[in-house]
Design an enzyme around this catalytic site. Structure first.
Site, short mmCIF file in Angstrom:
data_model
loop_
_atom_site.label_atom_id
_atom_site.label_comp_id
_atom_site.label_asym_id
_atom_site.label_seq_id
_atom_site.Cartn_x
_atom_site.Cartn_y
_atom_site.Cartn_z
N ALA A 45 3.61 -9.30 1.44
CA ALA A 45 3.03 -10.50 1.72
C ALA A 45 2.76 -10.89 3.32
O ALA A 45 2.69 -12.02 3.79
CB ALA A 45 4.11 -11.71 1.14
N TYR A 79 -5.14 9.24 -0.06
CA TYR A 79 -5.15 7.96 -0.30
C TYR A 79 -5.96 7.73 -1.89
O TYR A 79 -5.18 6.83 -2.49
CB TYR A 79 -6.15 6.96 0.85
CG TYR A 79 -5.82 5.63 0.64
CD1 TYR A 79 -4.89 4.77 0.18
CD2 TYR A 79 -7.31 5.06 0.18
CE1 TYR A 79 -5.06 3.45 0.06
CE2 TYR A 79 -7.36 3.76 -0.20
CZ TYR A 79 -6.09 2.87 -0.16
OH TYR A 79 -6.18 1.29 -0.41
N GLY A 106 -13.23 -3.58 -2.87
CA GLY A 106 -13.85 -2.63 -1.82
C GLY A 106 -13.49 -2.87 -0.56
O GLY A 106 -12.07 -3.18 -0.33
N GLU A 117 -5.64 -6.00 7.85
CA GLU A 117 -5.04 -5.23 8.73
C GLU A 117 -4.96 -3.72 8.42
O GLU A 117 -4.48 -2.57 9.02
CB GLU A 117 -3.40 -5.39 8.90
CG GLU A 117 -3.27 -6.82 9.77
CD GLU A 117 -1.94 -7.27 10.00
OE1 GLU A 117 -0.91 -6.36 9.96
OE2 GLU A 117 -1.32 -8.38 10.52
P1 NDP Z 1 -2.66 -4.81 5.24
O1 NDP Z 1 -2.25 -3.99 6.06
O2 NDP Z 1 -3.17 -6.21 5.79
O3 NDP Z 1 -1.10 -5.46 4.68
C1 NDP Z 1 -0.31 -4.73 3.68
C2 NDP Z 1 0.78 -5.27 3.22
O4 NDP Z 1 1.46 -4.19 2.57
C3 NDP Z 1 1.70 -5.67 4.36
O5 NDP Z 1 2.27 -7.02 4.01
C4 NDP Z 1 2.82 -4.66 4.70
O6 NDP Z 1 3.94 -5.34 4.96
C5 NDP Z 1 3.06 -4.06 3.10
N1 NDP Z 1 3.70 -2.90 3.33
C6 NDP Z 1 3.02 -1.55 3.77
N2 NDP Z 1 4.01 -0.70 3.62
C7 NDP Z 1 5.13 -1.06 3.14
C8 NDP Z 1 6.29 -0.75 2.74
N3 NDP Z 1 6.55 0.65 2.88
N4 NDP Z 1 7.30 -1.55 2.13
C9 NDP Z 1 7.08 -2.78 2.06
N5 NDP Z 1 5.86 -3.36 2.29
C10 NDP Z 1 4.85 -2.66 2.92
O7 NDP Z 1 -3.44 -4.36 3.92
P2 NDP Z 1 -4.30 -5.12 2.74
O8 NDP Z 1 -3.86 -6.45 2.73
O9 NDP Z 1 -5.49 -4.83 2.84
O10 NDP Z 1 -3.68 -4.34 1.53
C11 NDP Z 1 -2.96 -4.87 0.43
C12 NDP Z 1 -3.34 -3.72 -0.83
O11 NDP Z 1 -4.67 -3.86 -0.88
C13 NDP Z 1 -2.90 -2.33 -0.33
O12 NDP Z 1 -2.43 -1.77 -1.70
C14 NDP Z 1 -4.13 -1.65 -0.31
O13 NDP Z 1 -4.24 -0.29 -0.41
C15 NDP Z 1 -4.99 -2.39 -1.00
N6 NDP Z 1 -6.70 -2.34 -0.96
C16 NDP Z 1 -6.94 -2.95 0.37
C17 NDP Z 1 -8.34 -2.88 0.70
C18 NDP Z 1 -9.08 -3.04 1.95
O14 NDP Z 1 -10.01 -2.70 2.14
N7 NDP Z 1 -8.21 -3.87 2.71
C19 NDP Z 1 -9.38 -2.41 -0.34
C20 NDP Z 1 -8.93 -2.00 -1.65
C21 NDP Z 1 -7.40 -2.07 -1.95
P3 NDP Z 1 5.05 -5.07 6.19
O15 NDP Z 1 4.32 -3.95 6.99
O16 NDP Z 1 5.69 -6.06 6.80
O17 NDP Z 1 5.97 -4.16 5.37
C1 8X3 Z 2 -9.48 0.40 0.75
C2 8X3 Z 2 -10.97 0.81 0.37
O1 8X3 Z 2 -13.03 2.41 0.90
O2 8X3 Z 2 -11.06 2.30 2.56
O3 8X3 Z 2 -8.66 0.67 -0.55
O4 8X3 Z 2 -10.49 3.37 0.56
S1 8X3 Z 2 -11.23 2.18 1.19
#
Ligand code: NDP
Ligand code: 8X3
Length: 252
Positions: free
Chosen positions: A10, A153, A184, A189
């Protein structure tokens, strides 16, 4: 009594946006991540703006011991979790299989698969005891297709897709809902983390088209979570209008 949502990851992106959306809807929140300052700041903002209660729990989902200790250490009233958003996750690197970094692979597998499992193991037991609950797993289009250099990934997100189906089957008789949301391209970040702080390379990912923003996914997750009791959305894929597949993005 207010409902409770537990949101992992979060501190940024989709998880942070979900925290805002669920707070707006009157949920009390358990927010997790590794960056305590961000968790505390967000908790303060949400408490002030929406008058909801927010518990923060700072741990690394890769550590089974930390997950169990921190979650089981929550007071009993916080274990009445209505919605778990299994969101914490990341990508590291974008290299072909013969050149990928062992560390990157382990980080992705440990976070996206094992971390999600550790959290789910604890919280699904609370939900079974409570007799209610909804687990919402963040998959990805990377869990529906594979793109060049996405290898590990994509494998982790295919695993989330499989686990989502497995959880749905295993928790069926307990009345627990299970959903996967597969986005998608969402500008968060995510790409900065994938490219290890290279902001310029990260920005290029979203050049020439309008990506989704974290709020788009949070509102979708809220839609999923707010269906009537007899309705479960099993699987939902959501992309920018300018994207038809992981590598099919129409850039102007
Ligand atoms: P961000 O990098 O913005 O946020 C990722 C979050 O995950 C952060 O709050 C981070 O918190 C937490 N996190 C990462 N590693 C750990 C860990 N080891 N322990 C605890 N918390 C962790 O990415 P998104 O919001 O984009 O990603 C969120 C989810 O959505 C992920 O599962 C990602 O794979 C998925 N997703 C994202 C997409 C995109 O294009 N952005 C598309 C499809 C899926 P902290 O670093 O403080 O631990
Ligand atoms: C995040 C979307 O296309 O970078 O899961 O894998 S992609």
């Amino acid at each position: 009594m207010a409902k409770i949502a537990l949101i992992t990851g979060a501190t940024a992106g989709i998880g942070e946006a979900c925290a805002h959306t669920f707070a707006r809807e009157g949920y009390n929140l358990i927010l997790t991540g590794r960056r305590m300052q961000r968790l505390e700041r967000l908790a303060g903002q949400l408490n002030e703006k929406y008058n909801v209660e927010v518990a923060v729990s700072c741990f690394d989902v890769r550590s089974k011991a930390q997950v169990i200790e921190n979650l089981q250490g929550l007071p009993a009233e916080w274990k009445q979790v209505d919605v778990l958003v299994n969101n914490a996750g990341l990508s590291q690197g974008l290299d072909p299989i013969d050149k990928g970094s062992y560390d990157d692979w382990e980080t992705m597998i440990d976070t996206n698969i094992k971390g999600l499992l550790y959290v789910s193991r604890v919280v699904s037991n609370w939900m079974i005891d409570n007799g209610f609950g909804h687990i919402i797993n963040l998959g990805s289009i990377a869990g529906k297709e594979v793109y060049p250099n996405g290898n590990v990934y994509c494998a982790t997100k295919h695993a989330v897709d499989a686990l989502n189906k497995g959880m749905r089957l295993d928790l069926l008789s307990h009345g627990i809902k299970v959903t996967a949301v597969h986005p998608g391209a969402v500008e968060t970040e995510f790409s900065e983390v994938r490219f290890k702080g290279d902001k310029e390379r990260a920005k290029k990912v979203y050049d020439g088209f309008e990506p989704l923003v974290a709020k788009d996914i949070a509102e979708t997750i809220w839609f999923v979570a707010s269906r009537p009791a007899h309705v479960n959305i099993n699987d939902l894929v959501i992309m920018p209008t300018a994207q038809a597949a992981a590598t099919a993005i129409y850039r102007k």
